[in-house]
Design a protein around this motif. Structure first.
Motif, PDB file in Angstrom:
ATOM      1  N   MET A  49       0.844  -1.206   0.000  1.00 53.47           N
ATOM      2  CA  MET A  49       0.000   0.000   0.000  1.00 53.47           C
ATOM      3  C   MET A  49       0.872   1.246   0.000  1.00 53.47           C
ATOM      4  O   MET A  49       1.964   1.262   0.564  1.00 53.47           O
ATOM      5  CB  MET A  49      -0.909  -0.001   1.235  1.00 53.47           C
ATOM      6  CG  MET A  49      -2.005  -1.045   1.200  1.00 53.47           C
ATOM      7  SD  MET A  49      -3.102  -0.925   2.632  1.00 53.47           S
ATOM      8  CE  MET A  49      -2.006  -1.475   3.921  1.00 53.47           C
ATOM      9  N   LYS A  50       0.369   2.277  -0.645  1.00 54.00           N
ATOM     10  CA  LYS A  50       1.049   3.563  -0.680  1.00 54.00           C
ATOM     11  C   LYS A  50       0.592   4.399   0.510  1.00 54.00           C
ATOM     12  O   LYS A  50      -0.589   4.468   0.835  1.00 54.00           O
ATOM     13  CB  LYS A  50       0.716   4.285  -1.987  1.00 54.00           C
ATOM     14  CG  LYS A  50       1.344   5.658  -2.106  1.00 54.00           C
ATOM     15  CD  LYS A  50       0.926   6.340  -3.389  1.00 54.00           C
ATOM     16  CE  LYS A  50       1.490   7.746  -3.477  1.00 54.00           C
ATOM     17  NZ  LYS A  50       1.038   8.441  -4.713  1.00 54.00           N
ATOM     18  N   LEU A  51       1.527   5.037   1.157  1.00 48.55           N
ATOM     19  CA  LEU A  51       1.217   5.881   2.306  1.00 48.55           C
ATOM     20  C   LEU A  51       1.292   7.349   1.902  1.00 48.55           C
ATOM     21  O   LEU A  51       2.230   7.770   1.225  1.00 48.55           O
ATOM     22  CB  LEU A  51       2.192   5.604   3.444  1.00 48.55           C
ATOM     23  CG  LEU A  51       2.157   4.180   3.997  1.00 48.55           C
ATOM     24  CD1 LEU A  51       3.291   3.951   4.967  1.00 48.55           C
ATOM     25  CD2 LEU A  51       0.821   3.917   4.668  1.00 48.55           C
ATOM     26  N   SER A  52       0.292   8.129   2.308  1.00 48.14           N
ATOM     27  CA  SER A  52       0.255   9.537   1.924  1.00 48.14           C
ATOM     28  C   SER A  52      -0.589  10.321   2.921  1.00 48.14           C
ATOM     29  O   SER A  52      -1.320   9.740   3.733  1.00 48.14           O
ATOM     30  CB  SER A  52      -0.329   9.690   0.510  1.00 48.14           C
ATOM     31  OG  SER A  52      -0.347  11.049   0.114  1.00 48.14           O
ATOM     32  N   HIS A  53      -0.454  11.677   2.879  1.00 50.04           N
ATOM     33  CA  HIS A  53      -1.290  12.569   3.689  1.00 50.04           C
ATOM     34  C   HIS A  53      -2.326  13.205   2.762  1.00 50.04           C
ATOM     35  O   HIS A  53      -1.967  13.826   1.754  1.00 50.04           O
ATOM     36  CB  HIS A  53      -0.446  13.648   4.367  1.00 50.04           C
ATOM     37  CG  HIS A  53       0.297  13.143   5.569  1.00 50.04           C
ATOM     38  ND1 HIS A  53       1.355  12.271   5.468  1.00 50.04           N
ATOM     39  CD2 HIS A  53       0.118  13.376   6.899  1.00 50.04           C
ATOM     40  CE1 HIS A  53       1.819  12.001   6.678  1.00 50.04           C
ATOM     41  NE2 HIS A  53       1.086  12.648   7.564  1.00 50.04           N
ATOM     42  N   ILE A  54      -3.621  13.042   3.095  1.00 47.62           N
ATOM     43  CA  ILE A  54      -4.716  13.473   2.219  1.00 47.62           C
ATOM     44  C   ILE A  54      -5.557  14.527   2.946  1.00 47.62           C
ATOM     45  O   ILE A  54      -5.903  14.343   4.120  1.00 47.62           O
ATOM     46  CB  ILE A  54      -5.593  12.265   1.821  1.00 47.62           C
ATOM     47  CG1 ILE A  54      -4.743  11.215   1.093  1.00 47.62           C
ATOM     48  CG2 ILE A  54      -6.764  12.702   0.955  1.00 47.62           C
ATOM     49  CD1 ILE A  54      -5.487   9.925   0.809  1.00 47.62           C
ATOM     50  N   PRO A  55      -5.922  15.633   2.289  1.00 47.46           N
ATOM     51  CA  PRO A  55      -6.784  16.647   2.919  1.00 47.46           C
ATOM     52  C   PRO A  55      -8.106  16.040   3.362  1.00 47.46           C
ATOM     53  O   PRO A  55      -8.665  15.151   2.686  1.00 47.46           O
ATOM     54  CB  PRO A  55      -6.971  17.687   1.809  1.00 47.46           C
ATOM     55  CG  PRO A  55      -5.783  17.513   0.921  1.00 47.46           C
ATOM     56  CD  PRO A  55      -5.468  16.050   0.944  1.00 47.46           C
ATOM     57  N   LEU A  56      -8.629  16.521   4.489  1.00 44.51           N
ATOM     58  CA  LEU A  56      -9.846  15.956   5.068  1.00 44.51           C
ATOM     59  C   LEU A  56     -11.027  16.046   4.104  1.00 44.51           C
ATOM     60  O   LEU A  56     -11.858  15.129   4.039  1.00 44.51           O
ATOM     61  CB  LEU A  56     -10.174  16.673   6.386  1.00 44.51           C
ATOM     62  CG  LEU A  56     -11.360  16.118   7.183  1.00 44.51           C
ATOM     63  CD1 LEU A  56     -11.072  14.692   7.633  1.00 44.51           C
ATOM     64  CD2 LEU A  56     -11.658  17.016   8.381  1.00 44.51           C
ATOM     65  N   GLU A  57     -11.109  17.134   3.337  1.00 47.34           N
ATOM     66  CA  GLU A  57     -12.267  17.333   2.463  1.00 47.34           C
ATOM     67  C   GLU A  57     -12.311  16.333   1.311  1.00 47.34           C
ATOM     68  O   GLU A  57     -13.344  16.188   0.640  1.00 47.34           O
ATOM     69  CB  GLU A  57     -12.274  18.755   1.895  1.00 47.34           C
ATOM     70  CG  GLU A  57     -11.031  19.140   1.101  1.00 47.34           C
ATOM     71  CD  GLU A  57      -9.962  19.772   1.973  1.00 47.34           C
ATOM     72  OE1 GLU A  57      -9.075  20.443   1.411  1.00 47.34           O
ATOM     73  OE2 GLU A  57     -10.038  19.605   3.215  1.00 47.34           O
ATOM     74  N   LYS A  58     -11.227  15.604   1.063  1.00 51.02           N
ATOM     75  CA  LYS A  58     -11.208  14.615  -0.008  1.00 51.02           C
ATOM     76  C   LYS A  58     -11.551  13.208   0.499  1.00 51.02           C
ATOM     77  O   LYS A  58     -11.458  12.243  -0.248  1.00 51.02           O
ATOM     78  CB  LYS A  58      -9.839  14.598  -0.686  1.00 51.02           C
ATOM     79  CG  LYS A  58      -9.547  15.840  -1.523  1.00 51.02           C
ATOM     80  CD  LYS A  58      -8.302  15.661  -2.372  1.00 51.02           C
ATOM     81  CE  LYS A  58      -8.074  16.863  -3.283  1.00 51.02           C
ATOM     82  NZ  LYS A  58      -6.905  16.686  -4.160  1.00 51.02           N
ATOM     83  N   LEU A  59     -11.929  13.111   1.778  1.00 55.02           N
ATOM     84  CA  LEU A  59     -12.233  11.810   2.374  1.00 55.02           C
ATOM     85  C   LEU A  59     -13.724  11.683   2.688  1.00 55.02           C
ATOM     86  O   LEU A  59     -14.378  12.661   3.053  1.00 55.02           O
ATOM     87  CB  LEU A  59     -11.424  11.616   3.665  1.00 55.02           C
ATOM     88  CG  LEU A  59      -9.899  11.586   3.546  1.00 55.02           C
ATOM     89  CD1 LEU A  59      -9.264  11.540   4.925  1.00 55.02           C
ATOM     90  CD2 LEU A  59      -9.447  10.406   2.707  1.00 55.02           C
ATOM     91  N   LYS A  60     -14.223  10.472   2.547  1.00 54.09           N
ATOM     92  CA  LYS A  60     -15.595  10.145   2.977  1.00 54.09           C
ATOM     93  C   LYS A  60     -15.616   8.672   3.372  1.00 54.09           C
ATOM     94  O   LYS A  60     -14.749   7.889   2.957  1.00 54.09           O
ATOM     95  CB  LYS A  60     -16.601  10.418   1.861  1.00 54.09           C
ATOM     96  CG  LYS A  60     -16.421   9.562   0.618  1.00 54.09           C
ATOM     97  CD  LYS A  60     -17.478   9.899  -0.422  1.00 54.09           C
ATOM     98  CE  LYS A  60     -17.299   9.036  -1.675  1.00 54.09           C
ATOM     99  NZ  LYS A  60     -18.325   9.346  -2.698  1.00 54.09           N
ATOM    100  N   VAL A  61     -16.600   8.285   4.173  1.00 56.86           N
ATOM    101  CA  VAL A  61     -16.674   6.909   4.674  1.00 56.86           C
ATOM    102  C   VAL A  61     -17.217   5.990   3.575  1.00 56.86           C
ATOM    103  O   VAL A  61     -18.227   6.288   2.929  1.00 56.86           O
ATOM    104  CB  VAL A  61     -17.565   6.815   5.922  1.00 56.86           C
ATOM    105  CG1 VAL A  61     -17.652   5.372   6.411  1.00 56.86           C
ATOM    106  CG2 VAL A  61     -17.013   7.720   7.024  1.00 56.86           C
ATOM    107  N   SER A  62     -16.541   4.877   3.375  1.00 57.86           N
ATOM    108  CA  SER A  62     -16.972   3.906   2.367  1.00 57.86           C
ATOM    109  C   SER A  62     -18.168   3.090   2.886  1.00 57.86           C
ATOM    110  O   SER A  62     -18.224   2.741   4.066  1.00 57.86           O
ATOM    111  CB  SER A  62     -15.817   2.961   2.032  1.00 57.86           C
ATOM    112  OG  SER A  62     -16.274   1.879   1.235  1.00 57.86           O
TER     113      SER A  62
END
Length: 571
Positions: A1-14
């Motif tokens: 898996m690739k590890l990265s830091h993602i802005p909160l606004e680009k995340l949602k619960v699957s």
């Protein structure tokens, strides 16, 4: 898996998240920890359109949303990005992540990472081993820059994460000063943004200067109590500071160091990413320059990557492994401190029985300074160019300069700068100087000590007057009447008295109503006539005799005050 830091606004619960439901989850147990320390374990996500959906980490996600709603600042979220897979694989990953959790506290994480780094593990390897991002590893290792007492306070929850992040960028002295405030119930230490301003406010303190303060011609600002001083001119400060840094770098190069690396202003020396290496093995000197003017010289380091590359070229695999594993000291840091303090106590007691050695140690300290000593030569700063030129051409100054050259030769030192005393060392090591002084006879050491005291004697003080009176200093033959002196005289009453001394009462009375210019010329004419006749050739004004006296009752300002004080001290 690739590890990265993602802005909160680009995340949602699957929808595949095993805890997915419309109702918001209970986050009361983990919210305080995340509010205080942020997300420590990456969320498990996969790509979904222009954003990402959370396979595991729903409660952490809701904690961050609540913190943002409260007005808090939320940094990009550490995430482990799954490769494209079917829904079954995503559901399986969510189940595993929620059943088997590992969330050590940050200090435990640091200690684990630090042990691995000390064993030669790189940031990438540590991140892959623990399934975290490289940024998280670097942040954890940065805690190694903290003093042990600050780390302990952070472990106990007495210091918040934002404050600790700022302290990891502070110098040891700044950390010690901050902890002193923290540990004092009567004081209030700066935290958060206030700490950032306290550390990086840009004030250039006097103690940060590597150059003699008399080289700085700009304004120096002091606080109301005169205890702390700051430079007001940034451009001139950095011009002088950079020159001093360059001189120190040249000294390191001359001393045989392989290389001297000066970091960009504001860049930090990450000790955890370097390996201590001796000078003979190619160790470098890394110069860390802070925006507040402080400069730290880190002697004997190579980056870990370069150190590893050199090991691979050095020989057999067995030799590589042996050299790559640094030997663990048999004494802990606390034990080393204990032993050092007891050794210090014994040495200074023994020194009490050897005043000759103490004399030489004092001379060495006075010449090149140390972290506890700072002795500065008298700058002899003249208000006017004519005064400076007159002093430079005086017989007393010429004789003193000749003595300096003789003492430099006696010490085996090159003539570098206008003074023997060097507050910042200027490439001169106190140990080497002490070795030379130990070999010299007592008479030579006393000669050097006398010169250092004379060179650091402050001008225009009662002490200078007291010493002059005690020694019955006679300036006859050391000074001659000149225009630079007469041009500075303004008081007509004083000039009238000087005219009496040089030409007699009759001539003085004849010029009593004359202008200052005419009276000065009359004095010059009297002195010229006396010189031609061979009489009164050694005339000295009262201003240049010891003890000092003025010509009028109004006195000569500060000089009269200093003279009166010296007379009182002399009884």
């Amino acid at each position: 898996m690739k590890l990265s830091h993602i802005p909160l606004e680009k995340l949602k619960v699957s929808p595949l998240n095993m805890r997915h439901e419309r109702k918001s989850p209970d986050i009361t147990d983990i919210l305080p920890s995340i509010r205080a320390r942020g997300v420590q374990q990456p969320l498990l996500v996969r790509k979904n359109g222009s954003g990402y959906e959370i396979v595991a980490g729903r409660r952490r996600f809701h904690c961050l949303k609540k913190i943002m709603k409260e007005g808090g600042e939320v940094e990009p979220v550490p995430c482990a990005i799954m490769k494209d897979a079917d829904d079954a694989a995503a559901l399986e990953a969510s189940l595993i992540e929620n059943i088997a959790r590992l969330a050590p506290d940050e200090m435990t994480r640091f200690e684990t990472f630090a042990r691995l780094a000390a064993e030669g593990r790189g940031v990438e390897e540590i991140a892959a081993t623990f399934g975290v991002t490289e940024i998280m590893v670097r942040r954890s290792l940065a805690l190694g820059n903290l003093l042990p007492e600050i780390r302990n306070a952070y472990r106990q929850g007495d210091i918040d994460p934002e404050t600790v992040r700022h302290l990891t960028l502070a110098t040891c002295k700044q950390q010690a000063d901050w902890f002193k405030l923290f540990d004092d119930p009567q004081e209030r230490e700066p935290r958060g943004r206030q700490l950032k301003q306290w550390l990086f406010g840009g004030e250039l303190k006097l103690e940060a200067a590597l150059f003699p303060l008399d080289a700085y011609s700009g304004e120096i600002v002091t606080d109301l109590f005169g205890e702390t001083g700051y430079f007001s001119g940034n451009d001139q400060f950095w011009q002088l500071q950079n020159k001093a840094i360059a001189e120190r770098c040249d000294a390191y190069n001359d001393d045989g160091w392989a290389d001297v690396v000066v970091l960009d202003p504001g860049a930090y020396f990450q000790r955890w990413d370097h390996v201590e290496t001796s000078k003979k093995d190619g160790g470098r000197v890394v110069v860390e320059v802070r925006t507040n003017g402080e400069v730290t010289f880190h002697e004997g380091y190579l980056t870990r990557k370069e150190h590893d590359r050199r090991l691979k070229k050095s020989g057999s695999k067995a030799q590589e492994n042996e050299e790559a594993q640094p030997a663990r000291p048999e004494l802990t840091v606390a034990a080393q401190n204990y032993v050092a303090l007891h050794r210090h106590a014994a040495v200074r007691l023994a020194m009490m029985k050897d005043p000759q050695l103490a004399l030489r140690v004092m001379v060495a300290h006075a010449i090149c300074g140390s972290d506890l000593w700072q002795v500065r030569p008298e700058p002899q700063k003249a208000d006017r160019e004519a005064s400076a030129e007159s002093l430079a051409n005086s017989k007393a100054q010429a004789a003193f300069d000749a003595e300096r050259k003789d003492i430099l030769t006696l010490l085996g030192l090159p003539e570098k700068g206008p003074t023997l005393t060097r507050p910042s060392g200027a490439g001169l090591r106190i140990g080497a100087l002490l070795t030379t002084l130990i070999k010299l006879a007592e008479t030579d050491v006393m000669r050097i000590l006398t010169f250092v005291i004379a060179e650091t004697l402050s001008a225009g003080t009662s002490l200078n007057e007291q010493i002059g009176n005690h020694l019955e200093v006679d300036m006859t033959g050391l000074w001659e009447p000149e225009d630079a002196f007469f041009d500075l005289l303004r008081d007509k009453v004083a000039l009238h008295e000087i005219l009496k001394e040089t030409g007699g009462k009759e001539i003085a009375n004849a010029n009593i109503s004359a202008t200052v210019k005419v009276q000065k010329q009359a004095i010059r004419d009297n002195l010229k006539t006396a010189q031609d006749d061979g009489a009164n050739a050694q005339w000295l004004p009262r201003y240049l005799k010891f003890p000092f006296t003025a010509y009028t009752r109004s006195g000569a300002g500060r000089l009269s005050e200093m003279a009166a004080r010296a007379q009182k001290l002399s009884g």
